[in-house]
Design a protein around this motif. Sequence first.
Motif, PDB file in Angstrom:
ATOM      1  N   THR A  70     -21.031  41.850 -24.074  1.00 17.66           N
ATOM      2  CA  THR A  70     -21.882  41.830 -22.874  1.00 17.66           C
ATOM      3  C   THR A  70     -22.977  42.897 -22.983  1.00 17.66           C
ATOM      4  O   THR A  70     -24.110  42.665 -22.558  1.00 17.66           O
ATOM      5  CB  THR A  70     -21.049  42.053 -21.605  1.00 17.66           C
ATOM      6  OG1 THR A  70     -20.320  43.288 -21.704  1.00 17.66           O
ATOM      7  CG2 THR A  70     -20.074  40.906 -21.379  1.00 17.66           C
ATOM      8  N   SER A  71     -22.643  44.038 -23.548  1.00 17.66           N
ATOM      9  CA  SER A  71     -23.656  45.084 -23.721  1.00 17.66           C
ATOM     10  C   SER A  71     -24.768  44.610 -24.643  1.00 17.66           C
ATOM     11  O   SER A  71     -25.955  44.831 -24.370  1.00 17.66           O
ATOM     12  CB  SER A  71     -23.020  46.349 -24.298  1.00 17.66           C
ATOM     13  OG  SER A  71     -22.117  46.932 -23.385  1.00 17.66           O
ATOM     14  N   LEU A  72     -24.398  43.946 -25.722  1.00 17.78           N
ATOM     15  CA  LEU A  72     -25.406  43.428 -26.648  1.00 17.78           C
ATOM     16  C   LEU A  72     -26.310  42.424 -25.961  1.00 17.78           C
ATOM     17  O   LEU A  72     -27.537  42.484 -26.095  1.00 17.78           O
ATOM     18  CB  LEU A  72     -24.727  42.783 -27.858  1.00 17.78           C
ATOM     19  CG  LEU A  72     -25.655  42.101 -28.869  1.00 17.78           C
ATOM     20  CD1 LEU A  72     -26.618  43.111 -29.482  1.00 17.78           C
ATOM     21  CD2 LEU A  72     -24.848  41.400 -29.961  1.00 17.78           C
ATOM     22  N   GLY A  73     -25.723  41.500 -25.213  1.00 12.76           N
ATOM     23  CA  GLY A  73     -26.527  40.489 -24.538  1.00 12.76           C
ATOM     24  C   GLY A  73     -27.477  41.089 -23.523  1.00 12.76           C
ATOM     25  O   GLY A  73     -28.671  40.731 -23.480  1.00 12.76           O
ATOM     26  N   LEU A  74     -26.996  42.018 -22.702  1.00 12.11           N
ATOM     27  CA  LEU A  74     -27.849  42.644 -21.690  1.00 12.11           C
ATOM     28  C   LEU A  74     -28.944  43.485 -22.338  1.00 12.11           C
ATOM     29  O   LEU A  74     -30.093  43.496 -21.871  1.00 12.11           O
ATOM     30  CB  LEU A  74     -26.988  43.506 -20.761  1.00 12.11           C
ATOM     31  CG  LEU A  74     -26.037  42.721 -19.853  1.00 12.11           C
ATOM     32  CD1 LEU A  74     -24.990  43.654 -19.241  1.00 12.11           C
ATOM     33  CD2 LEU A  74     -26.809  41.987 -18.758  1.00 12.11           C
ATOM     34  N   PHE A  75     -28.609  44.173 -23.412  1.00  9.31           N
ATOM     35  CA  PHE A  75     -29.610  44.968 -24.124  1.00  9.31           C
ATOM     36  C   PHE A  75     -30.716  44.074 -24.681  1.00  9.31           C
ATOM     37  O   PHE A  75     -31.905  44.394 -24.566  1.00  9.31           O
ATOM     38  CB  PHE A  75     -28.959  45.755 -25.259  1.00  9.31           C
ATOM     39  CG  PHE A  75     -29.952  46.399 -26.185  1.00  9.31           C
ATOM     40  CD1 PHE A  75     -30.616  47.563 -25.821  1.00  9.31           C
ATOM     41  CD2 PHE A  75     -30.238  45.826 -27.423  1.00  9.31           C
ATOM     42  CE1 PHE A  75     -31.544  48.153 -26.672  1.00  9.31           C
ATOM     43  CE2 PHE A  75     -31.158  46.405 -28.273  1.00  9.31           C
ATOM     44  CZ  PHE A  75     -31.819  47.572 -27.906  1.00  9.31           C
ATOM     45  N   LEU A  76     -30.344  42.959 -25.289  1.00 20.25           N
ATOM     46  CA  LEU A  76     -31.340  42.074 -25.892  1.00 20.25           C
ATOM     47  C   LEU A  76     -32.289  41.506 -24.841  1.00 20.25           C
ATOM     48  O   LEU A  76     -33.482  41.327 -25.110  1.00 20.25           O
ATOM     49  CB  LEU A  76     -30.646  40.941 -26.647  1.00 20.25           C
ATOM     50  CG  LEU A  76     -30.006  41.335 -27.983  1.00 20.25           C
ATOM     51  CD1 LEU A  76     -29.258  40.147 -28.590  1.00 20.25           C
ATOM     52  CD2 LEU A  76     -31.039  41.869 -28.961  1.00 20.25           C
ATOM     53  N   VAL A  77     -31.777  41.220 -23.648  1.00 18.37           N
ATOM     54  CA  VAL A  77     -32.651  40.718 -22.578  1.00 18.37           C
ATOM     55  C   VAL A  77     -33.733  41.740 -22.266  1.00 18.37           C
ATOM     56  O   VAL A  77     -34.923  41.417 -22.184  1.00 18.37           O
ATOM     57  CB  VAL A  77     -31.832  40.381 -21.320  1.00 18.37           C
ATOM     58  CG1 VAL A  77     -32.771  40.059 -20.146  1.00 18.37           C
ATOM     59  CG2 VAL A  77     -30.913  39.193 -21.570  1.00 18.37           C
ATOM     60  N   ALA A  78     -33.328  43.013 -22.068  1.00 17.07           N
ATOM     61  CA  ALA A  78     -34.304  44.064 -21.782  1.00 17.07           C
ATOM     62  C   ALA A  78     -35.210  44.321 -22.978  1.00 17.07           C
ATOM     63  O   ALA A  78     -36.397  44.618 -22.827  1.00 17.07           O
ATOM     64  CB  ALA A  78     -33.579  45.350 -21.378  1.00 17.07           C
ATOM     65  N   PHE A  79     -34.677  44.183 -24.176  1.00 20.44           N
ATOM     66  CA  PHE A  79     -35.412  44.489 -25.403  1.00 20.44           C
ATOM     67  C   PHE A  79     -36.565  43.513 -25.636  1.00 20.44           C
ATOM     68  O   PHE A  79     -37.631  43.922 -26.123  1.00 20.44           O
ATOM     69  CB  PHE A  79     -34.440  44.458 -26.577  1.00 20.44           C
ATOM     70  CG  PHE A  79     -35.002  44.917 -27.884  1.00 20.44           C
ATOM     71  CD1 PHE A  79     -35.267  46.259 -28.116  1.00 20.44           C
ATOM     72  CD2 PHE A  79     -35.270  44.014 -28.905  1.00 20.44           C
ATOM     73  CE1 PHE A  79     -35.783  46.696 -29.326  1.00 20.44           C
ATOM     74  CE2 PHE A  79     -35.771  44.432 -30.112  1.00 20.44           C
ATOM     75  CZ  PHE A  79     -36.038  45.775 -30.340  1.00 20.44           C
ATOM     76  N   VAL A  80     -36.381  42.248 -25.315  1.00 13.20           N
ATOM     77  CA  VAL A  80     -37.408  41.239 -25.626  1.00 13.20           C
ATOM     78  C   VAL A  80     -38.182  40.774 -24.408  1.00 13.20           C
ATOM     79  O   VAL A  80     -39.048  39.903 -24.529  1.00 13.20           O
ATOM     80  CB  VAL A  80     -36.780  40.013 -26.335  1.00 13.20           C
ATOM     81  CG1 VAL A  80     -36.075  40.421 -27.611  1.00 13.20           C
ATOM     82  CG2 VAL A  80     -35.828  39.256 -25.398  1.00 13.20           C
TER      83      VAL A  80
END
Length: 228
Positions: A70-80
């Motif tokens: 879940t951390s990876l998914g949420l990070f990627l949303v903010a990242f891109v």
Amino acid sequence: MTAALANDFPSAVVIAPCERGGGIVLRLLNGWPLFWLLSALLLVMALAFLTAVGFDTQGYRLIIRATARTSLGLFLVAFVASAVLNHWPGAFARWLVRNRRAFGLAFAMSHAVHLSAIVVFARTDWATFWSLSSTGAIVAGSIAYVVIGLLASTSFDPVVRWLGARRWKQLHRFGLWFVWLFFVFTNAKRIPGSSWYVLPVTLLIAAMIFRLQHARPRRARVSPPASS
């Protein structure tokens, strides 16, 4: 901070006021309501795992694995988010950018749950914990948590004003890329044990390429003058 400032600070995780006329569903999916909704879902997920598996080593390890994802998914949303807006401008992309801070803070919350599960796991089964970890991993993880804490604590408007635009932008740019690199490292080193970890590494590299390729808004095409 306003939506206009979001263009000045592309690495930010910024919230703008909720658009009018969206009703209760729109309000629940914007800003702080979105953050609290995501956080509640994370906590419900953790409690559900503990209830189903048990308040024991297996339950804590399941939460650790789940919150890593879940951390990876949420990070990627903010990242891109900014790159999505630059490449595909539209209502959904504007919603992503408007809620980068909510996703970024939800990422920090997810990793806080992750850390809590690690601590409880270590206290519950010290021998197993050290058989699966190392001093180097703990040091690297601790540094990553310091960076995540800095990103989260500086995602509020008063702190942004106190830091100043230039320093704030430098901090968040460094922090985002540091977390990206940490995710790549922690997933890539597990590939020899499980080919599943090729997927998160691939997603991270794809997100990096997409972000770099679309760091600037697309220029509007100018139609050639009509021939007389």
